[in-house]
Design a protein around this motif. Structure first.
Motif, PDB file in Angstrom:
ATOM      1  N   ARG A   1      45.896  35.961  43.184  1.00 44.43           N
ATOM      2  CA  ARG A   1      46.717  34.834  42.147  1.00 44.43           C
ATOM      3  C   ARG A   1      47.802  35.041  42.075  1.00 44.43           C
TER       4      ARG A   1
ATOM      5  N   TYR B   1      38.338  30.968  37.071  1.00 43.88           N
ATOM      6  CA  TYR B   1      37.922  30.685  38.416  1.00 43.88           C
ATOM      7  C   TYR B   1      37.283  31.410  38.629  1.00 43.88           C
TER       8      TYR B   1
ATOM      9  N   HIS C   1      47.458  32.991  35.681  1.00 43.40           N
ATOM     10  CA  HIS C   1      46.524  32.729  36.617  1.00 43.40           C
ATOM     11  C   HIS C   1      45.479  33.761  36.928  1.00 43.40           C
ATOM     12  N   CYS C   2      46.486  35.002  36.688  1.00 48.41           N
ATOM     13  CA  CYS C   2      45.691  36.360  36.700  1.00 48.41           C
ATOM     14  C   CYS C   2      45.305  36.836  35.442  1.00 48.41           C
TER      15      CYS C   2
ATOM     16  N   MET D   1      50.320  32.416  42.928  1.00 48.42           N
ATOM     17  CA  MET D   1      49.901  31.133  42.277  1.00 48.42           C
ATOM     18  C   MET D   1      51.652  30.826  41.310  1.00 48.42           C
TER      19      MET D   1
ATOM     20  N   ASP E   1      36.155  34.061  41.144  1.00 51.45           N
ATOM     21  CA  ASP E   1      36.764  35.346  40.574  1.00 51.45           C
ATOM     22  C   ASP E   1      35.872  36.075  39.775  1.00 51.45           C
TER      23      ASP E   1
END
Length: 296
Positions: A241, A158, A127-128, A244, A161
């Motif tokens: 993130r 995202y 997620h990063c 998550m 982001d």
């Protein structure tokens, strides 16, 4: 070479080193502060620092720098932050490539000096987003210029982001003129594109090369703000993130996207080609490659 140019080169080299120190400290701080979610129980990562050397064709010293790499941390699976100042004589292939870009006098006098910082981060949590940043100054007897930028490479995108990353870049570039952010954003969209995949490498950012307006101080200030934008553009995304939850599907998407990143860096990236062609430490040049990747 004038005394003024010697001073400017020293100032640029010192600033790139300071930016490197600031980023290394910030990334180790992210490792220390990660206290929940995946990987939080692992030991915080630390950078391994190695001196790099460039040798000229005759074996004489031609500068070098520091390669700082962290592997297997809580937040970063692999991140490299390199800084270098190198000099010498360009080979025939590099001379021709720069002459084709319009660098004046390079075929008649192939001496060069280059300094800069280069960073690539591949994250533990899919997620990063992965990220790239570099800033640099290049000098030949016929010209000097600056280059660099940063771009975001998420495998799981995202919209908020992406919006944050671009907004911070714009805020830092606007003092240099309202035309700068649109100009550098468009340049990044063109540069970080993978023709054989018909797609962008990530969600863009900013990029410039061959920046010489005739005002060294103004161009250096622009380059500095590209560097200053990086941490506030990227760190909040990691903090948001990194805790998550994820499963096999997300990790698989990350590995496939890393394959895309590797393709770009090995086939198209100008910095990779220049570093290998001019005899810089190959491990430092190729530190941008991900620790693991896959192709479908």
């Amino acid at each position: 070479m004038t005394d003024a140019m010697l001073d400017q080169k020293a100032e640029a080299s010192a600033w790139f080193r300071q930016l490197r120190d600031d980023i290394v400290a910030a990334f180790e701080g992210l490792e220390d502060s990660h206290s929940e979610g995946p990987f939080a129980q692992a030991a915080p990562g630390r950078f391994e620092v190695t001196e790099t050397k460039r040798q000229s064709d005759d074996g004489s010293d031609a500068g070098g720098g520091l390669m700082s790499v962290m592997r297997g941390g809580r937040v970063f699976e692999k991140v490299g932050v390199n800084v270098s100042t190198v000099y010498g004589t360009l080979g025939t292939a590099a001379q021709k490539a720069m002459a084709a870009r319009g660098v004046p006098g390079i075929e008649a006098d192939p001496r060069f000096w280059a300094s800069g910082i280069s960073l690539v981060a591949h994250m533990q949590n899919p997620h990063c987003p992965a990220v790239h940043m570099n800033t640099r100054m290049f000098w030949t007897p016929g010209a000097w210029w600056f280059g660099g930028g940063s771009d975001l490479n998420p495998c799981l995108e995202y919209d908020d982001d992406t919006a944050h990353f671009h907004a911070v870049q714009k805020t830092h570039l606007d003092p240099h003129g309202p035309e700068q952010y649109p100009r550098l954003k468009e340049w990044a969209d063109e540069y970080f594109y993978i023709p054989h995949r018909n797609r962008a490498r990530g969600v863009g950012g900013i990029f410039m090369d061959d920046q010489n307006s005739g005002d060294w101080a103004a161009d250096f200030a622009l380059t500095q703000d590209i560097g200053r934008a990086f941490l506030p553009a990227f760190v909040p995304l990691v903090e948001k993130r990194r805790s998550m939850a994820f499963g096999d599907a997300e990790k698989d998407a990350q590995l496939v996207h890393r394959g895309l990143y590797a393709e770009y860096n090995l086939v198209y990236d100008r910095g990779t080609k220049f570093g290998l062609a001019t005899g810089h430490d190959a491990n430092a040049v190729l530190m941008s490659l991900p620790p693991m990747a896959k192709w479908v």
